[in-house]
Design a protein around this motif. Structure first.
Motif, PDB file in Angstrom:
ATOM      1  N   TRP A  76       0.823  -1.215   0.000  1.00 43.01           N
ATOM      2  CA  TRP A  76       0.000   0.000   0.000  1.00 43.01           C
ATOM      3  C   TRP A  76       0.853   1.259   0.000  1.00 43.01           C
ATOM      4  O   TRP A  76       1.924   1.294   0.586  1.00 43.01           O
ATOM      5  CB  TRP A  76      -0.892   0.037   1.244  1.00 43.01           C
ATOM      6  CG  TRP A  76      -1.978  -0.989   1.288  1.00 43.01           C
ATOM      7  CD1 TRP A  76      -2.076  -2.016   2.169  1.00 43.01           C
ATOM      8  CD2 TRP A  76      -3.122  -1.065   0.447  1.00 43.01           C
ATOM      9  NE1 TRP A  76      -3.214  -2.739   1.926  1.00 43.01           N
ATOM     10  CE2 TRP A  76      -3.879  -2.177   0.863  1.00 43.01           C
ATOM     11  CE3 TRP A  76      -3.591  -0.309  -0.624  1.00 43.01           C
ATOM     12  CZ2 TRP A  76      -5.070  -2.539   0.253  1.00 43.01           C
ATOM     13  CZ3 TRP A  76      -4.777  -0.682  -1.236  1.00 43.01           C
ATOM     14  CH2 TRP A  76      -5.506  -1.787  -0.799  1.00 43.01           C
ATOM     15  N   TRP A  79      -1.859   6.580   3.353  1.00 39.83           N
ATOM     16  CA  TRP A  79      -3.239   7.051   3.228  1.00 39.83           C
ATOM     17  C   TRP A  79      -3.252   8.502   2.761  1.00 39.83           C
ATOM     18  O   TRP A  79      -2.457   9.319   3.199  1.00 39.83           O
ATOM     19  CB  TRP A  79      -3.953   6.975   4.578  1.00 39.83           C
ATOM     20  CG  TRP A  79      -4.289   5.584   5.032  1.00 39.83           C
ATOM     21  CD1 TRP A  79      -3.641   4.862   5.973  1.00 39.83           C
ATOM     22  CD2 TRP A  79      -5.368   4.771   4.584  1.00 39.83           C
ATOM     23  NE1 TRP A  79      -4.236   3.633   6.142  1.00 39.83           N
ATOM     24  CE2 TRP A  79      -5.313   3.549   5.295  1.00 39.83           C
ATOM     25  CE3 TRP A  79      -6.389   4.937   3.643  1.00 39.83           C
ATOM     26  CZ2 TRP A  79      -6.221   2.520   5.100  1.00 39.83           C
ATOM     27  CZ3 TRP A  79      -7.303   3.915   3.446  1.00 39.83           C
ATOM     28  CH2 TRP A  79      -7.209   2.724   4.166  1.00 39.83           C
ATOM     29  N   SER A  82      -9.125  13.032   2.329  1.00 36.94           N
ATOM     30  CA  SER A  82      -9.830  14.085   1.593  1.00 36.94           C
ATOM     31  C   SER A  82     -10.238  15.219   2.533  1.00 36.94           C
ATOM     32  O   SER A  82     -10.154  15.100   3.760  1.00 36.94           O
ATOM     33  CB  SER A  82     -11.074  13.506   0.923  1.00 36.94           C
ATOM     34  OG  SER A  82     -12.038  13.172   1.912  1.00 36.94           O
ATOM     35  N   THR A  94     -12.814  11.069   3.748  1.00 41.54           N
ATOM     36  CA  THR A  94     -12.520   9.758   3.178  1.00 41.54           C
ATOM     37  C   THR A  94     -11.016   9.614   3.059  1.00 41.54           C
ATOM     38  O   THR A  94     -10.326  10.536   2.634  1.00 41.54           O
ATOM     39  CB  THR A  94     -13.166   9.616   1.783  1.00 41.54           C
ATOM     40  OG1 THR A  94     -14.566   9.839   1.906  1.00 41.54           O
ATOM     41  CG2 THR A  94     -12.908   8.245   1.203  1.00 41.54           C
ATOM     42  N   LYS A  95     -10.568   8.444   3.461  1.00 40.56           N
ATOM     43  CA  LYS A  95      -9.145   8.174   3.267  1.00 40.56           C
ATOM     44  C   LYS A  95      -9.018   7.072   2.222  1.00 40.56           C
ATOM     45  O   LYS A  95      -9.852   6.170   2.141  1.00 40.56           O
ATOM     46  CB  LYS A  95      -8.445   7.811   4.578  1.00 40.56           C
ATOM     47  CG  LYS A  95      -8.967   6.578   5.279  1.00 40.56           C
ATOM     48  CD  LYS A  95      -8.211   6.361   6.584  1.00 40.56           C
ATOM     49  CE  LYS A  95      -8.677   5.080   7.272  1.00 40.56           C
ATOM     50  NZ  LYS A  95      -7.920   4.809   8.484  1.00 40.56           N
ATOM     51  N   SER A  96      -7.992   7.194   1.415  1.00 41.98           N
ATOM     52  CA  SER A  96      -7.791   6.196   0.366  1.00 41.98           C
ATOM     53  C   SER A  96      -6.298   5.917   0.195  1.00 41.98           C
ATOM     54  O   SER A  96      -5.447   6.698   0.606  1.00 41.98           O
ATOM     55  CB  SER A  96      -8.391   6.682  -0.958  1.00 41.98           C
ATOM     56  OG  SER A  96      -7.718   7.860  -1.391  1.00 41.98           O
ATOM     57  N   ARG A  97      -6.053   4.793  -0.386  1.00 38.15           N
ATOM     58  CA  ARG A  97      -4.682   4.386  -0.673  1.00 38.15           C
ATOM     59  C   ARG A  97      -4.721   3.458  -1.884  1.00 38.15           C
ATOM     60  O   ARG A  97      -5.767   2.923  -2.236  1.00 38.15           O
ATOM     61  CB  ARG A  97      -4.040   3.689   0.530  1.00 38.15           C
ATOM     62  CG  ARG A  97      -4.794   2.449   0.986  1.00 38.15           C
ATOM     63  CD  ARG A  97      -4.224   1.882   2.258  1.00 38.15           C
ATOM     64  NE  ARG A  97      -5.007   0.707   2.686  1.00 38.15           N
ATOM     65  CZ  ARG A  97      -4.664  -0.083   3.693  1.00 38.15           C
ATOM     66  NH1 ARG A  97      -3.557   0.159   4.372  1.00 38.15           N
ATOM     67  NH2 ARG A  97      -5.411  -1.104   4.015  1.00 38.15           N
ATOM     68  N   THR A  98      -3.592   3.278  -2.505  1.00 34.61           N
ATOM     69  CA  THR A  98      -3.526   2.391  -3.667  1.00 34.61           C
ATOM     70  C   THR A  98      -2.448   1.331  -3.448  1.00 34.61           C
ATOM     71  O   THR A  98      -1.484   1.543  -2.704  1.00 34.61           O
ATOM     72  CB  THR A  98      -3.210   3.176  -4.961  1.00 34.61           C
ATOM     73  OG1 THR A  98      -1.952   3.850  -4.807  1.00 34.61           O
ATOM     74  CG2 THR A  98      -4.301   4.186  -5.275  1.00 34.61           C
ATOM     75  N   SER A 114      -8.660  -3.066   2.788  1.00 31.10           N
ATOM     76  CA  SER A 114      -9.421  -2.163   1.930  1.00 31.10           C
ATOM     77  C   SER A 114      -8.575  -0.966   1.507  1.00 31.10           C
ATOM     78  O   SER A 114      -7.683  -0.534   2.228  1.00 31.10           O
ATOM     79  CB  SER A 114     -10.659  -1.660   2.691  1.00 31.10           C
ATOM     80  OG  SER A 114     -11.359  -0.718   1.886  1.00 31.10           O
ATOM     81  N   ASN A 115      -8.922  -0.418   0.362  1.00 27.28           N
ATOM     82  CA  ASN A 115      -8.227   0.775  -0.101  1.00 27.28           C
ATOM     83  C   ASN A 115      -8.961   2.043   0.308  1.00 27.28           C
ATOM     84  O   ASN A 115      -8.471   3.150   0.055  1.00 27.28           O
ATOM     85  CB  ASN A 115      -8.043   0.744  -1.617  1.00 27.28           C
ATOM     86  CG  ASN A 115      -9.357   0.811  -2.365  1.00 27.28           C
ATOM     87  OD1 ASN A 115     -10.373   0.295  -1.905  1.00 27.28           O
ATOM     88  ND2 ASN A 115      -9.331   1.429  -3.532  1.00 27.28           N
ATOM     89  N   LEU A 116     -10.163   1.900   0.932  1.00 29.14           N
ATOM     90  CA  LEU A 116     -10.937   3.067   1.355  1.00 29.14           C
ATOM     91  C   LEU A 116     -11.281   2.982   2.830  1.00 29.14           C
ATOM     92  O   LEU A 116     -11.428   1.901   3.376  1.00 29.14           O
ATOM     93  CB  LEU A 116     -12.230   3.189   0.561  1.00 29.14           C
ATOM     94  CG  LEU A 116     -12.104   3.439  -0.932  1.00 29.14           C
ATOM     95  CD1 LEU A 116     -13.483   3.368  -1.592  1.00 29.14           C
ATOM     96  CD2 LEU A 116     -11.468   4.784  -1.190  1.00 29.14           C
ATOM     97  N   SER A 118     -13.162   5.697   6.218  1.00 28.16           N
ATOM     98  CA  SER A 118     -13.780   6.977   6.572  1.00 28.16           C
ATOM     99  C   SER A 118     -13.364   7.388   7.961  1.00 28.16           C
ATOM    100  O   SER A 118     -13.114   6.556   8.833  1.00 28.16           O
ATOM    101  CB  SER A 118     -15.314   6.872   6.542  1.00 28.16           C
ATOM    102  OG  SER A 118     -15.755   6.589   5.246  1.00 28.16           O
TER     103      SER A 118
END
Length: 120
Positions: A76, A79, A82, A94-98, A114-116, A118
């Motif tokens: 990953w 994070w 947003s 919202t937090k996201s990662r790839t 998960s990649n998402l 809150s």
């Protein structure tokens, strides 16, 4: 009358060594990427005797090989969070990662989880 004594002595003739056939290839040293395999033989067909010459050449032969790239497991990124969905009160970020640090390659595992997410 004369008596002649005779003696019999063993006669040894030099025997030069000769190689056996090459043995089977060894198990490869790795399951992916570059590695080394080898074959061997012995100087016993026949082995040198009575001052005969040793076998000429090498008893082992090695070769390099490459079985292709090794699997790379995905990891990953950090994070990214947003902006809040509202300017006052209770909103959501919202937090996201790839899974690109590095991405899975050559049959490697993807990232777990998960990649998402809150935050409130």
């Amino acid at each position: 009358m004369y008596i002649i004594n005779t003696y019999t002595a063993a006669c040894t003739v030099p025997v030069n060594g000769e190689w056996t056939e090459w043995g089977s290839i060894s198990t490869c040293s790795l399951t992916c990427g570059p590695g080394v395999a080898s074959w061997s033989r012995t100087c016993t067909n026949p082995e040198p005797q009575f001052g005969g010459d040793q076998c000429a050449g090498q008893s082992t032969h090695t070769t390099n090989y490459n079985l292709g790239p090794c699997p790379i497991n995905g990891e990953w990124t950090i994070w990214t969070i947003s902006s809040c969905t509202v300017t006052c009160g209770h909103g959501t970020r919202t937090k996201s990662r790839t899974c690109t640090n590095p991405p899975p390659q050559y049959g490697g595992d993807g990232c777990a989880g998960s990649n998402l997410g809150s935050t409130y």
